[in-house]
Design a protein around this motif. Sequence first.
Motif, PDB file in Angstrom:
ATOM      1  N   THR A 125       0.838  -1.201   0.000  1.00 36.08           N
ATOM      2  CA  THR A 125       0.000   0.000   0.000  1.00 36.08           C
ATOM      3  C   THR A 125       0.871   1.249   0.000  1.00 36.08           C
ATOM      4  OG1 THR A 125      -0.076   0.112   2.427  1.00 36.08           O
ATOM      5  CG2 THR A 125      -1.785  -1.193   1.316  1.00 36.08           C
ATOM      6  N   GLN A 169      -3.310   4.262   3.633  1.00 36.53           N
ATOM      7  CA  GLN A 169      -4.072   3.618   2.565  1.00 36.53           C
ATOM      8  C   GLN A 169      -4.502   2.215   2.974  1.00 36.53           C
ATOM      9  OE1 GLN A 169      -2.300   2.271  -1.182  1.00 36.53           O
ATOM     10  NE2 GLN A 169      -3.997   3.216  -2.283  1.00 36.53           N
ATOM     11  N   SER A 177      -9.030   1.667  -6.258  1.00 33.54           N
ATOM     12  CA  SER A 177      -8.566   2.908  -5.648  1.00 33.54           C
ATOM     13  C   SER A 177      -7.538   3.610  -6.527  1.00 33.54           C
ATOM     14  CB  SER A 177      -7.972   2.615  -4.266  1.00 33.54           C
ATOM     15  OG  SER A 177      -7.412   3.782  -3.710  1.00 33.54           O
ATOM     16  N   ALA A 227     -10.185  -3.786  -3.945  1.00 33.16           N
ATOM     17  CA  ALA A 227     -10.312  -2.403  -3.473  1.00 33.16           C
ATOM     18  C   ALA A 227      -9.088  -1.588  -3.864  1.00 33.16           C
ATOM     19  CB  ALA A 227     -10.507  -2.376  -1.954  1.00 33.16           C
ATOM     20  N   ARG A 228      -7.914  -2.192  -3.783  1.00 31.75           N
ATOM     21  CA  ARG A 228      -6.691  -1.493  -4.202  1.00 31.75           C
ATOM     22  C   ARG A 228      -6.747  -1.196  -5.694  1.00 31.75           C
ATOM     23  NH1 ARG A 228      -1.015  -0.435  -3.212  1.00 31.75           N
ATOM     24  NH2 ARG A 228      -0.837   1.347  -4.606  1.00 31.75           N
ATOM     25  N   ASP A 267      -7.605   2.654   4.829  1.00 37.09           N
ATOM     26  CA  ASP A 267      -8.679   3.041   3.928  1.00 37.09           C
ATOM     27  C   ASP A 267      -9.229   1.817   3.184  1.00 37.09           C
ATOM     28  OD1 ASP A 267     -10.249   5.126   2.514  1.00 37.09           O
ATOM     29  OD2 ASP A 267      -9.126   4.431   0.778  1.00 37.09           O
ATOM     30  N   LEU A 268      -8.339   0.957   2.700  1.00 37.58           N
ATOM     31  CA  LEU A 268      -8.790  -0.243   1.992  1.00 37.58           C
ATOM     32  C   LEU A 268      -9.585  -1.165   2.911  1.00 37.58           C
ATOM     33  CD1 LEU A 268      -5.563  -1.099  -0.062  1.00 37.58           C
ATOM     34  CD2 LEU A 268      -7.628   0.078  -0.868  1.00 37.58           C
ATOM     35  N   LEU A 327      -9.735  -7.084  -0.631  1.00 31.06           N
ATOM     36  CA  LEU A 327      -8.776  -6.006  -0.407  1.00 31.06           C
ATOM     37  C   LEU A 327      -7.979  -5.709  -1.674  1.00 31.06           C
ATOM     38  CD1 LEU A 327      -7.579  -7.056   3.142  1.00 31.06           C
ATOM     39  CD2 LEU A 327      -8.776  -4.933   2.583  1.00 31.06           C
ATOM     40  N   THR A 328      -7.611  -6.734  -2.408  1.00 32.95           N
ATOM     41  CA  THR A 328      -6.886  -6.536  -3.664  1.00 32.95           C
ATOM     42  C   THR A 328      -7.766  -5.825  -4.683  1.00 32.95           C
ATOM     43  OG1 THR A 328      -5.621  -8.558  -3.235  1.00 32.95           O
ATOM     44  CG2 THR A 328      -5.565  -7.682  -5.475  1.00 32.95           C
ATOM     45  N   ARG A 377     -13.017   0.351   3.448  1.00 32.23           N
ATOM     46  CA  ARG A 377     -13.879   0.194   2.276  1.00 32.23           C
ATOM     47  C   ARG A 377     -14.485  -1.202   2.213  1.00 32.23           C
ATOM     48  NH1 ARG A 377     -12.707   3.669  -2.347  1.00 32.23           N
ATOM     49  NH2 ARG A 377     -11.309   5.352  -1.721  1.00 32.23           N
ATOM     50  N   VAL A 378     -13.689  -2.195   2.604  1.00 36.76           N
ATOM     51  CA  VAL A 378     -14.122  -3.581   2.490  1.00 36.76           C
ATOM     52  C   VAL A 378     -15.036  -3.991   3.649  1.00 36.76           C
ATOM     53  CG1 VAL A 378     -13.261  -5.975   2.599  1.00 36.76           C
ATOM     54  CG2 VAL A 378     -12.177  -4.312   1.076  1.00 36.76           C
TER      55      VAL A 378
END
Length: 472
Positions: A176, A181, A337, A333-334, A184-185, A330-331, A188-189
């Motif tokens: 990240t 970040q 992003s 979301a990255r 943040d990820l 998570l991946t 989001r998840v």
Amino acid sequence: MDVHISLHGRRDLAAQVYRQLLDAILDGRLREGERLPPTRELARRLDISRNTVALAYDRLVADGFLVGRAGAGTFVSGEQVRGRAAPRGVVRPRPVWDDLTPPSRMAPARYDFRVGVPDARLFPMETWRRLVARELRASVAGYGDPAGHEPLREAISRHIGLSRSVHAGAGDVLITNGAQQALDLIGRVLIEPGAVVAVEEPGYPPARLLFRSLGARVAGVPVDAEGIDVRAIPRTAKLVYVTPSHQFPLGTPMSLARRAALLAWAERRRAVVIEDDYDSEFRFGERPLEPLQSLDRAGRVIYVGSFSKTLLPMLRLGFLVAPASLTPALTAARHLSDWHGELPTQAALARFIDEGLLARHIRRATREYAARHALIAEALAADERVRLVPSTAGLHLCALGASVRPAPGLAVEALEAYCGQSPPQRGLVLGYGAIGRDAIPEGLRLLRSRLTQASQDSSRMSAGPEPAAALP
């Protein structure tokens, strides 16, 4: 210079070129001293006559926005005041953003006790430049893996396995842009609107504010000498954010009993624990307790790490280690992003770790930070107006019971800034990464001369935790 001009129809072409060039100058897209293309070239690109372009140029020269130089071309003039702001507009952000303004930066000072700033002079910059240059020469254009550069993920998994006993393979690591970040990820998840997120009180403000911005109801949970009070975590919390190795900002480690209690609570409540291990690399005393991640048997801990303190904040490199059940989300979301970070920088860090340079840098920096830590701790322990919070790691110390009057050349942070509830605890948080060892004695003399006894007793660390704030 290459500015976009789009003509509409075939009427008033010179006026259209004039207006769009003027807008580019006023908006700052064309800056002072920039050379415009020759009239013949711009006319060819726009498929209009050269005289039309020349007429627009002449008008801008007459208005003082351009200047012609014989034999050199036409340039943006420096005589006009430019820099138009965007329209004010009527669109409003969600109400939560009304008080989530960008933080003001504390200006560097001669005696700089700012928190979270490592000493850039200790970083092997020439070695780093060599590694980055090598990767830039070898880099291939194209997008990368949202999870990060594979060799770096492998290097990090080995590094944290050896240094922190974190159980993770390369596939469990997601790179990240810093720890923020990563948070943040995760938010989001995992965070549903209105979900309760528990954070330490006092604690890390950017995490608390981030969770609020994602729609969470944030509950501050008091911290005592053993860490977060598990009994005070709201029953409805679905996410708990903690800094167990070196509580931020107090500096105390979470006891083994409290770690076990937190993990048991998370399993009972089906909650997730975020473990932020932000500066555990710098230790001056006994071996640290095992991280929550290595003690977790139920897969409820997400481990977050950062290289902002061990290396440099400007590199914006961090990582997270999550249970396999969360890794795909998570991946994704990255990817949504910002896709991925700088691949040459990630590749350079992989080599930095694999060649033993990170371990060498940490050993050298730890010796220097230990000496600074000792100087400050000894001075504060001898001052009856404050009570030093014991700490054997990291880049800062905390002292309870006093405030500091402002003084020219002195930068020091108040503990109140890390409190999300009222009344805040009184005290000081002193970093020693930004101040050299030779400047510490004089800086401490100035600081002690500005100390004022707090009007409020700050003995919560010894008296035990207070109840958590009630949530609807």
